[in-house]
Design a protein around this motif. Structure first.
Motif, PDB file in Angstrom:
ATOM      1  N   ALA A  19      -1.112  -3.975  -4.500  1.00  0.00           N
ATOM      2  CA  ALA A  19      -2.037  -3.131  -3.748  1.00  0.00           C
ATOM      3  C   ALA A  19      -2.467  -2.026  -4.699  1.00  0.00           C
ATOM      4  O   ALA A  19      -1.664  -1.507  -5.457  1.00  0.00           O
ATOM      5  CB  ALA A  19      -1.341  -2.538  -2.540  1.00  0.00           C
ATOM      6  N   VAL A  74       0.843  -1.192   0.000  1.00  0.00           N
ATOM      7  CA  VAL A  74       0.000   0.000   0.000  1.00  0.00           C
ATOM      8  C   VAL A  74       0.883   1.249   0.000  1.00  0.00           C
ATOM      9  O   VAL A  74       0.651   2.200  -0.758  1.00  0.00           O
ATOM     10  CB  VAL A  74      -0.958  -0.010   1.215  1.00  0.00           C
ATOM     11  N   LEU A  97      -6.054  -4.999  -1.775  1.00  0.00           N
ATOM     12  CA  LEU A  97      -4.871  -5.376  -1.005  1.00  0.00           C
ATOM     13  C   LEU A  97      -4.198  -6.563  -1.697  1.00  0.00           C
ATOM     14  O   LEU A  97      -4.887  -7.380  -2.311  1.00  0.00           O
ATOM     15  CB  LEU A  97      -5.287  -5.787   0.411  1.00  0.00           C
ATOM     16  N   VAL A 111      -4.401   1.667  -4.824  1.00  0.00           N
ATOM     17  CA  VAL A 111      -4.921   2.765  -4.005  1.00  0.00           C
ATOM     18  C   VAL A 111      -5.406   3.924  -4.871  1.00  0.00           C
ATOM     19  O   VAL A 111      -4.943   4.105  -5.995  1.00  0.00           O
ATOM     20  CB  VAL A 111      -3.863   3.315  -3.002  1.00  0.00           C
ATOM     21  N   VAL A 132      -7.776   2.680   0.003  1.00  0.00           N
ATOM     22  CA  VAL A 132      -7.237   1.413  -0.494  1.00  0.00           C
ATOM     23  C   VAL A 132      -8.333   0.686  -1.268  1.00  0.00           C
ATOM     24  O   VAL A 132      -9.421   0.428  -0.744  1.00  0.00           O
ATOM     25  CB  VAL A 132      -6.734   0.536   0.671  1.00  0.00           C
TER      26      VAL A 132
END
Lengths: 208, 76
Positions: free
Chosen positions: A50, A11, A36, A52, A33
């Motif tokens: 990840a 992240v 994941l 975002v 987010v």
């Protein structure tokens, strides 16, 4: 660019990539987010990255306040400006002397300032933000005046059985007239003409 | 007056540095000549001149305070 979506192995990595792309730092953004990294089920649906979403935080209240402050002081008027942002409505209230100048004839100047501020604000936002500019409770007073006018004219239409055209108004003011007379079953209202000369017409309902 | 137009317009356009205002003062009237980047013309005129109209309304209010007439010309 106000918003980017980035991928990274972690992240943190994704966020720092986004910050680089937006050319800003962590305290100026909001992050969300989206995905994941996960092992998946038995190696299936495995997600290595990840994902975002990073959005630049713009203080709309401050921008609106500064813009109006600059305008008002260039006009040689002193005013105190209070702002508040609730959902997608940015409310601004000005107080001080000389507010009459800022309102103008039938609120023309106030409406123009409101429109210009709304342009400046919405240039910066993804989602539309409605800007409401007011001073000395003008909006509320105008609403009451329009409601009175609507009722008075509706009575006249009923007694004379002739339709009445109102003067041109902005959409907000026309809405007040329509809403006020909506429940009156002896008359009906509609708008005609092109902006900015669009006006409300009150006409008698024909009983068949 | 010149300053007011600059303040009003600079936040609306993409190229604030290209905003130039020229003020010509006569006895009872002020003429303001506004020049912006070609790409920004739409940003100061607007659909059916709505933005230009709003700018004119605001500067007229400021001019009325000084008992003057003001004319805003947007020059291409």
């Amino acid at each position: 660019m106000k918003k980017v979506v980035t991928k990274g192995r972690t992240v943190e990595e994704a966020i720092s990539l986004a910050l680089k792309e937006l050319d800003t730092s962590r305290e100026n953004v909001e992050t969300k987010v989206l995905e994941l990294p996960s092992g998946g089920i038995m190696g299936l649906f495995r997600n290595r990255y990840a994902k975002v979403e990073v959005i630049i935080n713009t203080d709309l209240c401050k921008i609106a306040k500064t813009y109006l402050n600059n305008i008002v002081s260039a006009m040689g008027i002193e005013a105190n400006i209070e702002t508040s942002l609730d959902e997608n409505v940015l409310s601004i209230v000005m107080t001080g002397q000389d507010m009459g100048i800022l309102i103008g004839r039938r609120g023309q100047t106030l409406d123009s300032l409101q429109y210009l501020t709304s342009l400046v604000i919405n240039k910066l936002t993804e989602q539309y933000v409605r800007v409401v500019l007011d001073t000395e409770n003008y909006r509320k007073k105008r609403e009451l005046t329009l409601k009175d006018l609507a009722e008075k004219l509706a009575h006249r239409v009923i007694s004379t059985k002739k339709k009445i055209e109102l003067e041109p108004m902005n959409p907000y003011e026309r809405r007040i007239i329509h809403a006020t007379l909506q429940k009156n079953n002896k008359i009906y209202t509609f708008s005609q003409g092109e902006e900015p000369f669009r006006k409300v017409v009150i006409d008698i309902k024909k009983t068949s | 007056m010149k300053n007011l137009v600059e303040v009003l317009v600079k936040s609306l356009v993409e190229n604030p540095d290209a905003v130039v205002v020229n003020e010509v003062t006569a006895e009872q009237s002020i003429t303001l000549e506004l020049r912006v980047a070609a790409d920004d013309m739409g940003k100061v005129i607007g659909k059916q001149g709505r933005i230009a109209k709003a700018i004119r309304t605001v500067i007229k209010a400021a001019a009325a305070k000084e008992n003057k007439r003001v004319i805003l010309e947007i020059i291409q």
